[in-house]
Scaffold this active site. Structure first.
Site, mmCIF file in Angstrom:
data_model
loop_
_atom_site.group_PDB
_atom_site.id
_atom_site.type_symbol
_atom_site.label_atom_id
_atom_site.label_comp_id
_atom_site.label_asym_id
_atom_site.label_seq_id
_atom_site.Cartn_x
_atom_site.Cartn_y
_atom_site.Cartn_z
ATOM 1 N N GLU A 65 0.725 -1.349 0.044
ATOM 2 C CA GLU A 65 -0.037 -0.203 -0.134
ATOM 3 C C GLU A 65 0.504 1.261 0.021
ATOM 4 O O GLU A 65 2.001 0.847 0.444
ATOM 5 C CB GLU A 65 -0.810 0.383 0.841
ATOM 6 N N LYS B 11 2.330 4.423 1.565
ATOM 7 C CA LYS B 11 2.407 5.270 2.367
ATOM 8 C C LYS B 11 2.398 6.833 2.579
ATOM 9 O O LYS B 11 3.484 7.066 2.033
ATOM 10 C CB LYS B 11 3.881 4.121 3.057
ATOM 11 N N ARG C 5 11.723 8.412 16.011
ATOM 12 C CA ARG C 5 12.396 7.296 15.782
ATOM 13 C C ARG C 5 14.240 7.087 15.795
ATOM 14 O O ARG C 5 14.784 5.071 16.745
ATOM 15 C CB ARG C 5 12.411 7.168 14.372
#
Length: 312
Positions: free
Chosen positions: A250, A252, A273
């Site tokens: 899919e 992103k 992150r």
């Protein structure tokens, strides 16, 4: 412990090109030192005074460090600037100046590891009016107790320019070698580090309580879990090899990867992150999360994107 002793090890590490040799040097050093010092030394060896998620920042500019060196070594600022121009490294400036400081500036006693660590934290905690002068004087007071070598590494830590080629995984390797006599046990340490990315906690737990205690380390709200990152492949065929079977692909949306923690006091902590604490950057997101998730305590993680009132 004398900070000079740590600086001597850092000098040896800096002059060692082999990664395996670096791990061996660290492992032997970890065996020699007091278990009470292992946590501090693990942080300092990474050029830090705390884990990344704690967001402890010294905010020490190079000009401030040079002024500290000038005060500590009784050197004219023009000489300090000249040496910096020659070397390009404030650490080397500190080494040269402190090697030739006047005898009248030699203090009683040497800088201890504990004094250095507390002094660096004092610099990080100092803010507000006249904070620059307080930071400069704190570093200068520590430098006065240093020889040339220890002055070099103290300044590099203060400026965040240690760069000895030692990263977290090298420290974990050395800890496994020092306290389990088997480098393969690094996998157990790395698993613990993935859910508790604090090298100081891992080092102290292993040194004082052993490998069994490391295996019992659990996830804690407020301490971010290391993010699982995607791996790049060059082709769809290579992706199929790594992930056999049927897959769904899919589009992103590219946003901000965020891990959100809500502690038992109802406070939200946001981590990037890279595990930096970014809570203050997203006050609106904190409000949304508090409204959206009713649980008293949780950890959620995902990609955050900005959406306007029309859903765009």
């Amino acid at each position: 412990m004398d900070f000079n002793k740590l600086a001597d090890i850092y000098e040896e590490l800096e002059n060692t090109a082999s990664g395996n040799k670096i791990r061996e040097i660290l492992a032997e050093f970890f065996k020699e030192i007091s278990k009470d010092d292992i946590k501090i030394i693990s942080y300092l060896t990474l050029g830090q005074i705390a884990s990344d998620y704690q967001s402890v920042v010294l905010n020490m500019a190079e000009k401030m460090a040079l002024k500290s060196i000038s005060i500590a070594g009784g050197a004219d600022s023009s000489r300090v600037k000249r040496i910096l121009k020659e070397t390009g490294d404030a650490g080397l400036v500190a080494e040269k100046i402190m090697k030739t400081k006047p005898m009248t500036l030699v203090p009683v006693g040497k800088l201890t590891l504990d004094e250095a660590f507390k002094g660096l934290h004092k610099i990080a905690e100092t803010s507000g009016a006249k904070s620059q002068d307080l930071k400069i004087n704190t570093l200068a007071a520590m430098l006065q107790k240093c020889n040339g070598n220890s002055a070099k590494y103290l300044v590099r830590v203060a400026l965040g320019t240690l760069r000895m080629g030692v990263a977290e995984m090298a420290v974990l390797d050395a800890l496994a070698m020092a306290f389990t006599n088997d480098k393969k046990n690094k996998k157990i340490l790395e698993t613990a580090y993935n859910i508790c990315p604090d090298v100081g906690i891992i080092a102290e737990t292993l040194a004082k309580k052993g490998l069994k205690a490391i295996e019992k380390i659990e996830i804690h709200v407020g301490i971010p879990i290391r993010m699982m990152l995607g791996q790049r492949v060059k082709s769809l065929e290579e992706a199929q090899e790594k992930i056999p079977g049927e897959v769904t692909v899919e589009a992103k949306y590219d946003g901000e990867r965020i891990q959100a923690h809500k502690d038992k006091d109802g406070k939200i902590h946001l981590f990037s992150r890279r595990l930096d604490n970014i809570t203050d950057q997203f006050p609106d997101l904190v409000e949304y999360i508090l409204k959206a998730i009713p649980e008293k305590e949780f950890i959620v993680e995902g990609e955050v994107i900005a959406v306007d009132q029309e859903g765009k």
